[in-house]
Design a protein around this motif. Structure first.
Motif, PDB file in Angstrom:
ATOM      1  N   GLN A  80       0.805  -1.209   0.000  1.00  0.00           N
ATOM      2  CA  GLN A  80       0.000   0.000   0.000  1.00  0.00           C
ATOM      3  C   GLN A  80       0.847   1.273   0.000  1.00  0.00           C
ATOM      4  N   THR A  81       2.079   1.213   0.505  1.00  0.00           N
ATOM      5  CA  THR A  81       2.976   2.365   0.379  1.00  0.00           C
ATOM      6  C   THR A  81       3.266   2.639  -1.093  1.00  0.00           C
ATOM      7  N   ALA A  82       3.529   1.556  -1.850  1.00  0.00           N
ATOM      8  CA  ALA A  82       3.775   1.713  -3.292  1.00  0.00           C
ATOM      9  C   ALA A  82       2.524   2.220  -4.002  1.00  0.00           C
ATOM     10  N   GLU A  83       1.361   1.762  -3.576  1.00  0.00           N
ATOM     11  CA  GLU A  83       0.113   2.202  -4.203  1.00  0.00           C
ATOM     12  C   GLU A  83      -0.184   3.669  -3.894  1.00  0.00           C
ATOM     13  N   ILE A  84       0.158   4.112  -2.692  1.00  0.00           N
ATOM     14  CA  ILE A  84      -0.009   5.525  -2.357  1.00  0.00           C
ATOM     15  C   ILE A  84       0.824   6.396  -3.301  1.00  0.00           C
ATOM     16  N   ALA A  85       2.078   6.003  -3.519  1.00  0.00           N
ATOM     17  CA  ALA A  85       2.946   6.767  -4.421  1.00  0.00           C
ATOM     18  C   ALA A  85       2.366   6.798  -5.831  1.00  0.00           C
ATOM     19  N   LYS A  86       1.834   5.669  -6.267  1.00  0.00           N
ATOM     20  CA  LYS A  86       1.248   5.589  -7.610  1.00  0.00           C
ATOM     21  C   LYS A  86       0.038   6.522  -7.719  1.00  0.00           C
ATOM     22  N   MET A  87      -0.839   6.495  -6.722  1.00  0.00           N
ATOM     23  CA  MET A  87      -2.032   7.343  -6.766  1.00  0.00           C
ATOM     24  C   MET A  87      -1.661   8.825  -6.727  1.00  0.00           C
ATOM     25  N   ARG A  88      -0.677   9.166  -5.906  1.00  0.00           N
ATOM     26  CA  ARG A  88      -0.255  10.571  -5.841  1.00  0.00           C
ATOM     27  C   ARG A  88       0.336  11.034  -7.173  1.00  0.00           C
ATOM     28  N   ASN A  89       1.088  10.167  -7.819  1.00  0.00           N
ATOM     29  CA  ASN A  89       1.648  10.521  -9.131  1.00  0.00           C
ATOM     30  C   ASN A  89       0.542  10.742 -10.152  1.00  0.00           C
ATOM     31  N   TRP A  90      -0.460   9.887 -10.141  1.00  0.00           N
ATOM     32  CA  TRP A  90      -1.590  10.047 -11.065  1.00  0.00           C
ATOM     33  C   TRP A  90      -2.334  11.357 -10.806  1.00  0.00           C
ATOM     34  N   LEU A  91      -2.570  11.642  -9.539  1.00  0.00           N
ATOM     35  CA  LEU A  91      -3.272  12.881  -9.201  1.00  0.00           C
ATOM     36  C   LEU A  91      -2.477  14.106  -9.673  1.00  0.00           C
ATOM     37  N   ALA A  92      -1.167  14.088  -9.466  1.00  0.00           N
ATOM     38  CA  ALA A  92      -0.338  15.220  -9.882  1.00  0.00           C
ATOM     39  C   ALA A  92      -0.300  15.361 -11.406  1.00  0.00           C
ATOM     40  N   GLU A  93      -0.290  14.219 -12.107  1.00  0.00           N
ATOM     41  CA  GLU A  93      -0.189  14.245 -13.572  1.00  0.00           C
ATOM     42  C   GLU A  93      -1.510  14.595 -14.239  1.00  0.00           C
ATOM     43  N   TRP A  94      -2.589  13.998 -13.756  1.00  0.00           N
ATOM     44  CA  TRP A  94      -3.884  14.132 -14.436  1.00  0.00           C
ATOM     45  C   TRP A  94      -4.777  15.235 -13.870  1.00  0.00           C
ATOM     46  N   TYR A  95      -4.521  15.638 -12.634  1.00  0.00           N
ATOM     47  CA  TYR A  95      -5.384  16.645 -11.994  1.00  0.00           C
ATOM     48  C   TYR A  95      -4.534  17.747 -11.346  1.00  0.00           C
ATOM     49  N   PRO A  96      -3.640  18.364 -12.124  1.00  0.00           N
ATOM     50  CA  PRO A  96      -2.767  19.402 -11.550  1.00  0.00           C
ATOM     51  C   PRO A  96      -3.587  20.584 -11.056  1.00  0.00           C
ATOM     52  N   GLY A  97      -3.203  21.087  -9.894  1.00  0.00           N
ATOM     53  CA  GLY A  97      -3.883  22.243  -9.339  1.00  0.00           C
ATOM     54  C   GLY A  97      -5.130  21.922  -8.541  1.00  0.00           C
ATOM     55  N   GLU A  98      -5.614  20.686  -8.621  1.00  0.00           N
ATOM     56  CA  GLU A  98      -6.795  20.285  -7.851  1.00  0.00           C
ATOM     57  C   GLU A  98      -6.394  19.971  -6.410  1.00  0.00           C
ATOM     58  N   SER A  99      -7.203  20.388  -5.475  1.00  0.00           N
ATOM     59  CA  SER A  99      -6.932  20.066  -4.068  1.00  0.00           C
ATOM     60  C   SER A  99      -7.265  18.601  -3.814  1.00  0.00           C
ATOM     61  N   THR A 100      -6.308  17.887  -3.261  1.00  0.00           N
ATOM     62  CA  THR A 100      -6.515  16.464  -2.983  1.00  0.00           C
ATOM     63  C   THR A 100      -6.809  16.208  -1.515  1.00  0.00           C
ATOM     64  N   ALA A 101      -6.974  17.270  -0.733  1.00  0.00           N
ATOM     65  CA  ALA A 101      -7.249  17.115   0.699  1.00  0.00           C
ATOM     66  C   ALA A 101      -8.695  16.689   0.902  1.00  0.00           C
ATOM     67  N   VAL A 102      -8.900  15.664   1.698  1.00  0.00           N
ATOM     68  CA  VAL A 102     -10.245  15.227   2.045  1.00  0.00           C
ATOM     69  C   VAL A 102     -10.302  14.978   3.551  1.00  0.00           C
ATOM     70  N   PRO A 103     -11.409  15.311   4.198  1.00  0.00           N
ATOM     71  CA  PRO A 103     -11.543  14.993   5.626  1.00  0.00           C
ATOM     72  C   PRO A 103     -11.668  13.487   5.787  1.00  0.00           C
ATOM     73  N   TYR A 104     -10.963  12.934   6.758  1.00  0.00           N
ATOM     74  CA  TYR A 104     -10.982  11.480   6.930  1.00  0.00           C
ATOM     75  C   TYR A 104     -11.119  11.142   8.407  1.00  0.00           C
ATOM     76  N   ARG A 105     -12.100  10.334   8.722  1.00  0.00           N
ATOM     77  CA  ARG A 105     -12.303   9.874  10.100  1.00  0.00           C
ATOM     78  C   ARG A 105     -11.638   8.513  10.261  1.00  0.00           C
ATOM     79  N   PRO A 106     -10.722   8.347  11.203  1.00  0.00           N
ATOM     80  CA  PRO A 106     -10.035   7.051  11.371  1.00  0.00           C
ATOM     81  C   PRO A 106     -11.022   5.909  11.568  1.00  0.00           C
ATOM     82  N   MET A 107     -10.723   4.799  10.928  1.00  0.00           N
ATOM     83  CA  MET A 107     -11.542   3.596  11.047  1.00  0.00           C
ATOM     84  C   MET A 107     -10.956   2.608  12.042  1.00  0.00           C
ATOM     85  N   MET A 108      -9.674   2.747  12.342  1.00  0.00           N
ATOM     86  CA  MET A 108      -8.999   1.771  13.178  1.00  0.00           C
ATOM     87  C   MET A 108      -8.584   2.372  14.517  1.00  0.00           C
TER      88      MET A 108
END
Length: 224
Positions: free
Chosen positions: A100-128
Motif C-alpha cells: 500500500q505504500t507503493a500504491e499511495i505513491a502511484k495514486m499521488r503521481n496520477w493525481l499530480a499528472e492528471w489533476y494538476p492544481g486540484e486540491s486532494t485534501a479530504v476529511p478522513y475519520r479514522p476507522m482503526m
C-alpha cells in the motif's frame, strides 16, 4: 484456499443460481436463461452479509483522493504488527505496508499528472483503533477486527468504480481490480485467523468494531 479457488467458488455459486433461475423461467414463460454475470457483477452481488450500501464514489478523482488517506491508515496500522508474536501477522503487516505504500505513491503521481492544481485534501475519520499500546493477542485480535471492515471499504469503493465504469484511465481501472482482488483475499485469510485463534470472535460478518461509526460522512456511512 488460493485466490483462484476462492473466486471459482464464488463464480460457481453464481452460475448455479443463474442456471436454476433460467430453468424456472423457461418452464413458466418459455424464456432463455440470463447470461452469466461479469466478474464485476459477481463481486458486487457476493461480497457477503453486512456489506450493504456505503458512500458513493462519483469520479476517478474522488476515488483516488479517498483511497490515499485510507491506504495511509492501513500502512500505519500494519507497521504495528512488527511487534506481533505471530510470524503470520508479521508477514501480513509487512505485505500490507509494502504494497500500500507503493500504491499511495502511484495514486499521488496520477493525481499530480492528471489533476494538476486540484486540491486532494479530504476529511478522513479514522476507522482503526490506536494499536501502539497493545501487544500479544490484544494487538493481533484488534488489528484483525478493525482491518477486515477497513479492507471491506476499499473493496467496495473499488467495486463501485468498476461497476459504474467511471475510471477515466485504464491504469486506474486495473488498479481498482488489483485492490479489490488483493484485499478480498486478505479478508478471507484474516477471517480464518479470527476463527482459529480467537474462537471466531471478531467481525467475520462485516460488522463494524472500530473507533466510531463506519464512515459517518456526507452519506451517513463514510469517513470523508
Amino acid at each position: 484456499m488460493g485466490r483462484a479457488v476462492t473466486r471459482g467458488i464464488v463464480a460457481g455459486s453464481v452460475l448455479v443460481a443463474a442456471a436454476m433461475t433460467g430453468v424456472a423461467a423457461a418452464n413458466v414463460n418459455d424464456v432463455q436463461p440470463r447470461p452469466a454475470p461479469s466478474e464485476e457483477q459477481t463481486y458486487g452481488d457476493h461480497m457477503g452479509p453486512g456489506m450493504g450500501p456505503m458512500c458513493s464514489v462519483d469520479s476517478e478523482f474522488d476515488y483516488l483522493t479517498r483511497m490515499v488517506p485510507h491506504h495511509q491508515e492501513a500502512v500505519a496500522a500494519a507497521e504495528q504488527l512488527r511487534r506481533s508474536g505471530r510470524p503470520e501477522m508479521r508477514r501480513l503487516g509487512a505485505t500490507i505496508a509494502t504494497t500500500q505504500t507503493a500504491e499511495i505513491a502511484k495514486m499521488r503521481n496520477w493525481l499530480a499528472e492528471w489533476y494538476p492544481g486540484e486540491s486532494t485534501a479530504v476529511p478522513y475519520r479514522p476507522m482503526m483503533r490506536d494499536l501502539s499500546k497493545l501487544s500479544g493477542d490484544a494487538l493481533d485480535e484488534t488489528f484483525l477486527r478493525d482491518m477486515i471492515p477497513h479492507h471491506m471499504a476499499a473493496v467496495m469503493l473499488s467495486q463501485q468504480m468498476l461497476v459504474h465504469g467511471i475510471a477515466r484511465h485504464d491504469e486506474v481501472a486495473a488498479f481498482a481490480r488489483t485492490v479489490r482482488n488483493t484485499q478480498q483475499d486478505e479478508m478471507v485469510q484474516m477471517r480464518r485467523w479470527l476463527a482459529t485463534w480467537f474462537d471466531g470472535r471478531g467481525a467475520p460478518d462485516g460488522s463494524w468494531s472500530g473507533p466510531g461509526p463506519m464512515w459517518g460522512g456526507r452519506d451517513g456511512m463514510c469517513g470523508w
